[in-house]
Structure formats: C-alpha cells, structure tokens
Enzyme design. Structure first.
Site: not given
Ligand code: EZ4
Ligand code: CO
Length: 403
Positions: A122, A159, A237, A37, A213, A313, A284, A147, A403, A263, A340, A317, A211
């Site tokens: 999610h 995000y 996560e 991605n 992130h 994961h 993951r 999630r 992030w 991921e 997921e 994407d 998550d």
């Molecule tokens: O940020 O796949 O758990 N899932 C995630 C995703 C990732 C994207 C990045 O391309 O955190 O949404």
């Molecule tokens: Co994630």
C-alpha cells in the site's frame, strides 16, 4: 493419531491475534489463526466453549470430516465468528498433516504451480504528491504491484490513507471505535486525478490498484470505474458493499475496469452469484475468514472454471500464520492472481517464527514441513489482549455510512 488438547492463545504484539494450537498424542502439533479484527473474544468463547470439547480424542488427519462436522454440525452455518473458528482449526490440522508427511503444505495441495508469489503493498498519503512519492519508493523496493489511496482534502484523515486511527499501519490510539467522515462527491473526482499523476510518474509497467472500501453505491462505482479506465488499474477493490451481490451487475455493465471483492466473505456461498455470473475478476477471500486451507481450496477451484483469479486478503490483521497458509495455496493453485502483503511489526515476527520469506515484491512459502509458521508462547505472554476496534464512518451531516 489423536487430538489431546487445543490451546487458544490471545496476544497483542501491536494488534490482537487469536491463535489456535492443536496438540496430538504423537508430539506433533499444528498452529492456526482465528482472528476477527475488533471481535476477537467472540471467537475465543466460540472455540473454548463449543469447538474444543468436541474435538478432543478425534483423529487430526480427518481435516475434511472435521471441517464438515464443525460447519454442518453448527446447524446455523457460516458467519464470521463460526468461520474464523473453523479456519483456525483447519489450518492447524493441515499443518499437522503436512508435518506428518514431512512436506511443505503446498506439496499436499498439488505442488508448485509457479516460481514466486507476486504481492502488492500500500502507498497512501494526505495529498496526491505524497502518494506519488510513496508509490515511487515502493517501486524502488522492487514492488511490481502497488495499491494507492489518498485522503480527501478538507476532511480529516480516513482509514486506508495511512493516518487514521486504525489502518494498515496497525496503530490504535483509543480503544473505542474512532468516527471518521466521508463525502462521496469530494472523493469521486479526486481518484482519477491521482491515477493520472501516478501513470505520468511511474509509467505503465507497474500494476496499480485501488481500494474503495465499500463506500459507494453501484451507480457511483460505475462512474468511478469509467473514469479510471484510461489508467488501466489492475483492479478496483470493494467498489460497493458486497452483501448485495446483485449490486455488481450494474457496475459490470458500465466498465471494463477489473473488479475485486471478498475480504469480508466467509464462505463459498458469498461468492456464487459474483463468480458464476462472471461479475468479478479477483476473489479476495483469505484463509482466516473463509474456512482455512479447506475453504480457500473450495472457493478458488470453483472460481477457476469462471476465469476468476485468487487475491487473498493480507493486511496486518491477517496473522503470519494465515499468511503462511495463503502463500502455500497461492503457490499451488493454477488460478493465482496476487497476494496482498503489508509486512508485520518486529514484535509480531518475534511471536510467529516463520519459514515463508519476502523479497522485493515476491513471497516464497519455504520448505519447512507443515505451513511453516509457529507461535512462541513465551513471547505471546508478554503481550496481553488490548481492547481495540476498527473505526466507523459518518457522512458530513452525521449519518452513519459504510466504510
Ligand atoms: O480494512 O483488514 O484491503 N485491505 C483492507 C483491510 C481491512 C482490514 C479490516 O480489519 O481493506 O485493511
Ligand atoms: Co480492502
């Protein structure tokens, strides 16, 4: 059997996908996903210039040898671009192998180890009430694992909360990276309040996940883990950026909250400290980034001896092709944890006819020979590549952050 041609197909049915199609002299072909991605074209060049010329004329049945040829042969080894290229080829070779055997891929990986593959989806929102509503709605739709993410009051959407420029919903409003704002001190007290409300609303039978992130330091993540313990999450996560595997030692010492990561990993060597020291509970990695079916099997088999379970994961994407490979591996291995699953847009489903099925929180690999996912090239031709990036994040003073 010989490989006669390899096509690299780039198409954007709402988001960009790089798809590999390996053709043989016996009419059988295999399909693979090689999408990274935001960096799609780097993988296309890698495949076209450095992989395809080396594979024409080779025996596609030798999937392990070709995997090693591309991995060891590259000399530089690993890295997301190299490993996505290897992943795409590897999925296509396993597809050919299973089609030649006239069996669904999971049979070649050991056969069924379970009746169905549990997924999580999610729920997100701008405030806690909106997230609670989202979780209740998913519960109604049959989800046993959900999630939950919430935006930080007073800050613009970020995000993962459902309204930023490029999240699981797959909307990209401008081609260059959006710049989001992050404030850890506002986030840390908010998340336990979210899960307290969620447990009150949905009870204790459902698995709840969160998550982070990669946004916290180890000691911040340790605080969050402790604060979330009363609500018994399925996992926390990506609590810290994962390239520093040692960061998880501190987190592990402070909380019994199960930990998930992986991921952004692309090889078994990203996982060895975390798994062998039992610093995590779920790994993951996913087929498109961690070396295809061959890569996943190596990592999950290694994880199995340390009580670490799989959790591929699977956002939008990760294409339906990689999702298919994940589901076959999920079905076959003993140490499956969860999958997921975000679902796909109609355009994406049109472009990738697939045998796997989703129903009320669970996936099935289907019984079609191969991994069961194809690409409709006529549909793909309608959706040309569209430049798009993932966002970046800054602190409120403008400092660039994870992030
Ligand atoms: O940020 O796949 O758990 N899932 C995630 C995703 C990732 C994207 C990045 O391309 O955190 O949404
Ligand atoms: Co994630």
């Amino acid at each position: 059997m010989k490989i006669t041609d390899i096509k690299i197909i780039v198409a954007s049915p709402g988001r960009n996908f790089v798809t590999v199609k390996v053709m043989t002299d016996q009419g059988l072909y295999g399909v693979g996903d090689a999408t990274v991605n935001g960096r799609e074209k780097a993988v296309v060049a890698y495949l076209e210039d450095h992989v395809v010329p080396c594979l024409i004329g080779r025996d596609p049945m030798r999937s392990e040898d070709i995997w090693q040829y591309l991995y060891k042969g590259a000399y530089w080894r690993r890295g997301p671009i190299t490993m996505a290229a290897i992943s795409g080829i590897d999925m296509a070779l396993w597809d050919i192998k299973a089609k030649a055997a006239n069996m669904p891929l999971y049979q070649l990986l050991g056969g069924r180890s379970r009746d169905k593959v549990m997924v999580y989806q999610h729920a997100s929102g701008m405030d806690i009430d909106e997230v609670v509503e989202g979780v209740l709605a998913l519960r109604e739709q049959g989800l046993d694992a959900i999630r939950a993410q919430v935006a930080i009051p007073g800050l613009p959407p970020i995000y993962g909360t459902g309204t930023s420029t490029d999240d699981a919903a797959g909307k990209t409003v401008r081609p260059l990276p959006n710049e989001e704002v992050w404030a850890t001190h506002k986030y840390l007290p908010l998340v336990p309040r979210l899960f307290e409300k969620l447990r009150d609303a949905v009870g204790w039978d459902v698995h709840l996940l969160h998550d982070v992130h990669h946004r916290l330091t180890p000691i911040e993540a340790a605080r969050l883990g402790k604060d979330l313990e009363p609500f018994r999450l399925f996992w926390l996560e990506d609590a810290v950026p994962a390239e520093l595997q040692e960061g998880f030692r501190l987190l592990r010492q402070h909380t019994t909250q199960p930990i998930a990561v992986g991921e952004v990993f692309n090889s078994i060597y990203d996982t060895t400290t975390l798994i062998s020291e039992q610093l995590i509970d779920y790994i993951r990695v996913t087929s498109v980034h961690a070396g295809g079916v061959t890569g996943l099997k190596k990592i999950f088999d290694f994880a199995s001896i340390y009580h670490v379970r799989s959790a591929c994961h699977g956002p939008m994407d990760v294409s339906p092709v990689a999702m298919g490979c994940n589901i076959h591996v999920d079905t076959a291995i003993n140490n499956f944890g969860i999958q997921e699953f975000s679902g796909y847009t109609e355009a994406t489903r049109d472009m990738f006819p697939c045998a796997w099925t989703y129903e009320r929180g669970y996936l099935q690999p289907g019984e079609a020979p191969g991994h069961g996912v194809d690409i409709d090239e006529a549909v793909a031709a309608k959706y040309p590549y569209a430049q798009a990036y993932l966002p970046v994040a800054r602190l409120e003073d403008g400092t660039l952050t994870s992030w």
